[in-house]
Scaffold this active site. Structure first.
Site, PDB file in Angstrom:
ATOM      1  N   ALA A 268      -2.388  -3.040  -3.713  1.00 25.13           N
ATOM      2  CA  ALA A 268      -1.908  -2.359  -2.514  1.00 25.13           C
ATOM      3  C   ALA A 268      -1.599  -3.337  -1.386  1.00 25.13           C
ATOM      4  CB  ALA A 268      -2.956  -1.351  -2.045  1.00 25.13           C
ATOM      5  N   CYS A 269      -0.588  -2.971  -0.601  1.00 25.12           N
ATOM      6  CA  CYS A 269      -0.265  -3.722   0.615  1.00 25.12           C
ATOM      7  C   CYS A 269       0.189  -2.729   1.671  1.00 25.12           C
ATOM      8  CB  CYS A 269       0.786  -4.793   0.350  1.00 25.12           C
ATOM      9  SG  CYS A 269       2.438  -4.176  -0.034  1.00 25.12           S
ATOM     10  N   GLY A 270       0.657  -3.222   2.784  1.00 21.85           N
ATOM     11  CA  GLY A 270       1.075  -2.346   3.866  1.00 21.85           C
ATOM     12  C   GLY A 270       2.263  -1.475   3.513  1.00 21.85           C
TER      13      GLY A 270
ATOM     14  N   VAL B 131      -1.787   0.662   1.195  1.00 18.80           N
ATOM     15  CA  VAL B 131      -3.234   0.700   1.397  1.00 18.80           C
ATOM     16  C   VAL B 131      -3.699   2.121   1.699  1.00 18.80           C
ATOM     17  CG1 VAL B 131      -5.092  -0.061   2.929  1.00 18.80           C
ATOM     18  CG2 VAL B 131      -3.447  -1.722   2.071  1.00 18.80           C
TER      19      VAL B 131
ATOM     20  N   THR C  59      -3.408  -6.873  -0.387  1.00 16.15           N
ATOM     21  CA  THR C  59      -2.894  -8.035   0.339  1.00 16.15           C
ATOM     22  C   THR C  59      -2.941  -7.785   1.838  1.00 16.15           C
ATOM     23  OG1 THR C  59      -0.620  -7.242   0.115  1.00 16.15           O
ATOM     24  CG2 THR C  59      -1.424  -8.785  -1.565  1.00 16.15           C
TER      25      THR C  59
END
Length: 94
Positions: free
Chosen positions: A8-10, A41, A57
């Protein structure tokens, strides 16, 4: 047994894709069958069922029950990548 991993990231695009590719290659090199799920996220809880590992991240200041959480920035920066790879392998092979 296939290992299910959330990456997951933004925005669920750039950095999570880089981290997911690194994890995919790492698992292939160690004969670990893997199912990768990329998301934002704020979407992690939607995909948590049966997950073995969460790699983000973006900064996450919470836990997800018994699911191990690792910070995937070394896959982006290249700094500390070997330590992160070893940690991921320990979790997935344990």
């Amino acid at each position: 047994m296939k290992r299910k991993i959330i990456v997951a990231c933004g925005g669920a695009v750039a950095t999570s894709t880089m981290a997911a590719e690194e994890i995919k290659e790492l698992c292939q090199n160690h004969n670990i069958p893997v199912e990768l799920i990329q998301c934002r996220v704020n979407e992690i809880e939607t995909y948590m069922d049966g997950v073995h590992l969460i790699c983000t991240t973006a900064k996450v200041d919470r836990s997800f029950g018994d699911i191990p959480l690792v910070h995937g920035m070394p896959f982006i920066s290249g700094i500390g990548i070997e330590a992160l790879q070893n940690k991921i392998l320990t979790i997935l092979q344990g």
